[in-house]
Design a protein around this motif. Structure first.
Motif, PDB file in Angstrom:
ATOM      1  N   HIS A  93       3.065  -0.218  -4.705  1.00 17.47           N
ATOM      2  CA  HIS A  93       1.718   0.070  -4.195  1.00 17.47           C
ATOM      3  C   HIS A  93       0.925  -1.224  -4.007  1.00 17.47           C
ATOM      4  CE1 HIS A  93      -2.632   0.703  -4.944  1.00 17.47           C
ATOM      5  NE2 HIS A  93      -2.437   1.579  -3.976  1.00 17.47           N
ATOM      6  N   ARG A  94       0.150  -1.278  -2.927  1.00 16.56           N
ATOM      7  CA  ARG A  94      -0.745  -2.418  -2.698  1.00 16.56           C
ATOM      8  C   ARG A  94      -2.156  -1.913  -2.485  1.00 16.56           C
ATOM      9  NH1 ARG A  94       2.832  -4.809   2.135  1.00 16.56           N
ATOM     10  NH2 ARG A  94       4.684  -5.367   0.951  1.00 16.56           N
ATOM     11  N   SER A  95      -3.113  -2.647  -3.041  1.00 14.78           N
ATOM     12  CA  SER A  95      -4.518  -2.314  -2.802  1.00 14.78           C
ATOM     13  C   SER A  95      -4.884  -2.811  -1.402  1.00 14.78           C
ATOM     14  CB  SER A  95      -5.397  -3.000  -3.837  1.00 14.78           C
ATOM     15  OG  SER A  95      -5.320  -4.402  -3.662  1.00 14.78           O
TER      16      SER A  95
ATOM     17  N   ASN B  95       2.185   1.955   4.408  1.00 20.27           N
ATOM     18  CA  ASN B  95       2.413   3.000   3.410  1.00 20.27           C
ATOM     19  C   ASN B  95       2.519   2.435   1.997  1.00 20.27           C
ATOM     20  OD1 ASN B  95       2.191   5.355   4.862  1.00 20.27           O
ATOM     21  ND2 ASN B  95       4.267   5.197   5.655  1.00 20.27           N
ATOM     22  N   HIS B  96       2.515   1.121   1.892  1.00 21.68           N
ATOM     23  CA  HIS B  96       2.413   0.525   0.557  1.00 21.68           C
ATOM     24  C   HIS B  96       1.053   0.897  -0.043  1.00 21.68           C
ATOM     25  CE1 HIS B  96       5.997  -1.945   0.097  1.00 21.68           C
ATOM     26  NE2 HIS B  96       5.913  -2.237   1.389  1.00 21.68           N
ATOM     27  N   GLN B  97       0.046   1.024   0.794  1.00 19.91           N
ATOM     28  CA  GLN B  97      -1.296   1.378   0.303  1.00 19.91           C
ATOM     29  C   GLN B  97      -1.366   2.832  -0.155  1.00 19.91           C
ATOM     30  OE1 GLN B  97      -3.188  -0.997   3.806  1.00 19.91           O
ATOM     31  NE2 GLN B  97      -4.822  -0.413   2.422  1.00 19.91           N
TER      32      GLN B  97
ATOM     33  N   VAL C 259       8.416   1.122  -0.993  1.00 18.38           N
ATOM     34  CA  VAL C 259       8.901   0.090  -1.923  1.00 18.38           C
ATOM     35  C   VAL C 259       9.696  -0.958  -1.164  1.00 18.38           C
ATOM     36  CG1 VAL C 259       9.134   1.089  -4.241  1.00 18.38           C
ATOM     37  CG2 VAL C 259      10.794   1.701  -2.483  1.00 18.38           C
ATOM     38  N   ASP C 260       9.517  -2.197  -1.546  1.00 15.21           N
ATOM     39  CA  ASP C 260      10.358  -3.264  -1.027  1.00 15.21           C
ATOM     40  C   ASP C 260      11.358  -3.580  -2.124  1.00 15.21           C
ATOM     41  OD1 ASP C 260       8.865  -3.308   1.233  1.00 15.21           O
ATOM     42  OD2 ASP C 260       7.727  -5.120   0.733  1.00 15.21           O
ATOM     43  N   ILE C 261      12.622  -3.362  -1.810  1.00 14.59           N
ATOM     44  CA  ILE C 261      13.681  -3.565  -2.793  1.00 14.59           C
ATOM     45  C   ILE C 261      14.478  -4.809  -2.401  1.00 14.59           C
ATOM     46  CG2 ILE C 261      15.737  -2.536  -3.856  1.00 14.59           C
ATOM     47  CD1 ILE C 261      14.545   0.231  -3.098  1.00 14.59           C
TER      48      ILE C 261
ATOM     49  N   SER D 264      13.509  -3.923  11.308  1.00 19.38           N
ATOM     50  CA  SER D 264      13.737  -5.339  10.982  1.00 19.38           C
ATOM     51  C   SER D 264      13.602  -5.642   9.486  1.00 19.38           C
ATOM     52  CB  SER D 264      12.739  -6.195  11.767  1.00 19.38           C
ATOM     53  OG  SER D 264      11.422  -5.791  11.430  1.00 19.38           O
ATOM     54  N   GLU D 265      13.343  -4.604   8.667  1.00 21.30           N
ATOM     55  CA  GLU D 265      13.120  -4.849   7.242  1.00 21.30           C
ATOM     56  C   GLU D 265      14.064  -4.012   6.377  1.00 21.30           C
ATOM     57  OE1 GLU D 265       8.991  -4.211   6.342  1.00 21.30           O
ATOM     58  OE2 GLU D 265       8.325  -5.727   7.764  1.00 21.30           O
ATOM     59  N   PRO D 266      15.263  -4.544   6.106  1.00 21.63           N
ATOM     60  CA  PRO D 266      16.211  -3.753   5.297  1.00 21.63           C
ATOM     61  C   PRO D 266      15.733  -3.526   3.863  1.00 21.63           C
ATOM     62  CG  PRO D 266      17.076  -5.969   5.743  1.00 21.63           C
ATOM     63  CD  PRO D 266      15.853  -5.811   6.579  1.00 21.63           C
ATOM     64  N   TRP D 267      14.728  -4.262   3.434  1.00 23.34           N
ATOM     65  CA  TRP D 267      14.208  -4.107   2.065  1.00 23.34           C
ATOM     66  C   TRP D 267      13.163  -3.008   1.948  1.00 23.34           C
ATOM     67  CZ3 TRP D 267      13.346  -8.315   5.314  1.00 23.34           C
ATOM     68  CH2 TRP D 267      12.067  -8.416   5.836  1.00 23.34           C
ATOM     69  N   HIS D 268      12.618  -2.557   3.073  1.00 23.07           N
ATOM     70  CA  HIS D 268      11.480  -1.623   3.040  1.00 23.07           C
ATOM     71  C   HIS D 268      11.966  -0.172   3.104  1.00 23.07           C
ATOM     72  CE1 HIS D 268       7.260  -0.458   3.947  1.00 23.07           C
ATOM     73  NE2 HIS D 268       7.844   0.493   4.651  1.00 23.07           N
ATOM     74  N   TRP D 269      11.715   0.584   2.024  1.00 22.20           N
ATOM     75  CA  TRP D 269      12.127   1.984   1.931  1.00 22.20           C
ATOM     76  C   TRP D 269      10.915   2.844   1.651  1.00 22.20           C
ATOM     77  CZ3 TRP D 269      17.360   3.425   2.491  1.00 22.20           C
ATOM     78  CH2 TRP D 269      18.217   2.331   2.687  1.00 22.20           C
TER      79      TRP D 269
HETATM   80 ZN   LIG Z   1       7.437  -3.004   2.601  1.00 19.73          ZN
END
Ligand SMILES: [Zn+2]
Length: 194
Positions: free
Chosen positions: A88-90, A116-118, A123-125, A153-158
């Motif tokens: 989560h991000r503020s 959607n982090h907000q 999650v970024d794994i 383009s972001e394999p870490w972003h789920w």
């Molecule tokens: Zn992310």
């Protein structure tokens, strides 16, 4: 003065009084920039009410956190750590990351209000690349927990999207590959051809 002429004079007088204002507002309308075709300004994402700490210290919305923890422990069973770099991000954090990105100093980040982090559902794994065991495990299993990749383009972003994430058919993984049948425990006789 005949009555009709008097009426006309009054009408003309009123018209003269109103005309400048009417023209002025017309002028104002003309000088205003044409309506923008851009998308309307991003609506602020309300911070999720219930944030829950997940393994590793980051936070997610409660339902996403529960699903993540299940996925995490299953990955542990397969000998993998799902190391979460960002949950989560503020609004402030997202704004900071977006500014770094715009200055060319940070990784790609969505405009504040668009991430959607907000919402506490992304999650970024730390996966390394798309050829690591961690990534391959996620690709094959994350859908069962409602998680899927949403940024090409972001394999870490789920993201946790249980309603729109397809669950695999029985006996298959998230990539549609057939699962190997479970190995019978030792001591259990396997039928041998007679
Ligand atoms: Zn992310």
């Amino acid at each position: 003065m005949p009555l009709s002429l008097l009426r006309w004079s009054i009408a003309l007088f009123i018209l003269c009084l109103l005309a400048p204002t009417a023209f002025a507002s017309e002028e104002r309308r003309r000088s205003m920039p044409p309506p923008s075709r851009k998308k309307p300004a991003a609506r602020k994402v309300d911070p999720p009410r219930q944030l829950v700490r997940i393994s590793g210290g980051e936070h997610l919305r409660r339902d996403a956190a529960t699903a993540f923890e299940q996925m995490y422990s299953e990955a542990r069973g397969a000998g993998l750590w799902l190391w979460v770099i960002s949950g989560h991000r503020s609004w402030k954090e997202q704004k900071y990351l977006y500014r770094l990105y715009r200055k060319g100093l940070g990784a790609r980040a969505a405009r504040p209000g668009r991430s959607n982090h907000q919402r506490g559902t992304a999650v970024d794994i730390s996966v390394g690349s798309t050829h690591t065991r961690t990534y391959e495990w996620l690709a094959a299993n994350a859908c069962r927990f409602g998680f899927r990749r949403t940024v090409k383009s972001e394999p870490w972003h789920w993201e946790y999207r249980p309603r729109t994430t397809l669950v695999p058919s029985p006996g298959q993984d998230c990539l549609g590959r057939l699962l190997e049948p479970p190995v019978p425990p030792e001591g259990v006789a396997t039928p041998s051809p007679s």
